[in-house]
Enzyme design. Structure first.
Site, PDB file in Angstrom:
ATOM      1  N   GLU A  33      13.163  53.941  60.292  1.00 14.83           N
ATOM      2  CA  GLU A  33      13.043  52.482  60.240  1.00 14.83           C
ATOM      3  C   GLU A  33      13.095  51.937  58.813  1.00 14.83           C
ATOM      4  OE1 GLU A  33      12.453  50.596  63.016  1.00 14.83           O
ATOM      5  OE2 GLU A  33      12.347  52.292  64.408  1.00 14.83           O
ATOM      6  N   HIS A  34      12.955  52.820  57.834  1.00 16.41           N
ATOM      7  CA  HIS A  34      12.830  52.335  56.452  1.00 16.41           C
ATOM      8  C   HIS A  34      13.857  53.020  55.577  1.00 16.41           C
ATOM      9  CE1 HIS A  34      11.001  51.359  52.549  1.00 16.41           C
ATOM     10  NE2 HIS A  34      10.304  50.453  53.187  1.00 16.41           N
ATOM     11  N   PHE A  35      15.113  52.555  55.517  1.00 13.98           N
ATOM     12  CA  PHE A  35      15.628  51.498  56.379  1.00 13.98           C
ATOM     13  C   PHE A  35      16.743  52.094  57.210  1.00 13.98           C
ATOM     14  CE2 PHE A  35      14.011  49.523  52.520  1.00 13.98           C
ATOM     15  CZ  PHE A  35      13.209  48.525  53.013  1.00 13.98           C
ATOM     16  N   VAL A  40      14.832  55.314  52.478  1.00 14.10           N
ATOM     17  CA  VAL A  40      14.081  55.156  51.234  1.00 14.10           C
ATOM     18  C   VAL A  40      12.598  55.351  51.539  1.00 14.10           C
ATOM     19  CG1 VAL A  40      13.350  53.469  49.529  1.00 14.10           C
ATOM     20  CG2 VAL A  40      15.728  53.551  50.233  1.00 14.10           C
TER      21      VAL A  40
END
Lengths: 165, 130
Positions: A33-35, A40
């Site tokens: 989810e990141h990203f 990252v």
């Protein structure tokens, strides 16, 4: 998810300094989810790893008698993002240690490159209002963090013993 | 011996760093909690920084005495500081200006005693005694 954001200690000098490593694996949930499409490491989790490294260092200095809680991050600077596939090195040093708490200076490297630094302030909870709120149970150094304590103790062994192990 | 102005300047710099406030906000009368937004955890941070800045040791409870806040019935009764409590405050905080507080010594009012000026006075006394 286990809330352990370091993989192991590589150096540990009681009451002075501790260095831990964290390998960033694309398999970790956080990168989904990141990203999406741009994996990252969240800066907050880099700080958490640095704080766990420094928190164990502070806890060990008093033989884990104190409940060491992160009280305040005075300064935090990031020079670039950390990506999946990288190995982060969290180096922490005790700047100040007294009965009420401790101040830690920490750096984050990816290889030889400095990518972040922070000053982290820990409080000893029993020395403030902690006892009234939480009683005698040391909830900081229990459960998952016990595993980290084992890592810290293993790293605190003399260098030759560690290399034989 | 450092001049009072020098001490004031250094104390202000410490508070600007520790509390992330603007220099203009750090007036001598400014109260750490009510005006500068300090939280309890900031007090320890301030102690650390003052020790380093001035090269002094600040024993626990000397600059920010805790005993008076613990609700000791001898010192605090019905939300007000008793005469014994006032005497205790005066003894523990000779560097603070209690003249206004004495007129209405409420428990909440104690935090207003911690002003920029009180810290400057404390440091000045400490350096003189050294």
């Amino acid at each position: 998810m286990r809330w352990v954001w370091i993989d192991g200690f590589v150096e540990f000098e009681s009451g002075k300094s501790a260095t831990a490593v964290k390998n960033l694996s694309l398999a970790e949930d956080v990168f989904a989810e990141h990203f999406p499409g741009y994996p990252v490491m969240p800066a907050a989790l880099i700080l958490e790893g640095l704080a766990q490294t420094g928190g164990i260092l502070v806890g060990e200095a008093n033989e884990f008698r104190e409940k060491v809680v992160l009280a305040k991050i005075n300064h935090a600077k990031f020079y670039r993002e950390a990506f999946a596939g990288e190995r982060l090195i969290y180096a922490t040093r005790i700047e100040d240690l007294r009965e009420e708490g401790a101040l830690i200076a920490g750096t984050v490297h990816a290889g030889s490159e400095l990518i972040g630094e922070a000053q982290i302030f820990f409080a000893h909870l029993d020395q403030s209002r902690g006892k009234q709120l939480f009683g005698d149970h040391n909830f900081v150094f229990s459960g998952e963090l016990k595993y980290l304590l084992g890592l810290a103790r293993a790293a605190a062994k003399p260098a030759d013993a560690a290399s034989r192990a | 011996m450092q001049s009072k102005e020098e001490i004031q300047r250094k104390v202000a710099a410490v508070l600007v760093d520790a509390l992330n406030v603007d220099e203009e906000e750090v007036t001598p009368e400014a109260r750490l909690q009510a005006d500068l937004g300090a939280e309890s955890i900031d007090f320890l941070d301030i102690v650390f920084r003052l020790e380093r800045e001035f090269g002094i040791k600040i024993p626990r409870g000397e600059l920010f005495p805790e005993s008076i806040f613990q609700g000791d019935p001898d010192f605090i009764k019905d939300g007000r500081v008793t005469p014994r409590g006032l005497a205790e405050l005066k003894a523990k905080m000779p560097f603070a200006d209690l003249s206004k507080f004495e007129k209405n010594p409420t428990l909440e009012g104690i935090s207003d005693l911690f002003t920029v000026d009180a810290i400057v006075n404390y440091i000045e006394n400490k350096l003189q005694a050294a």
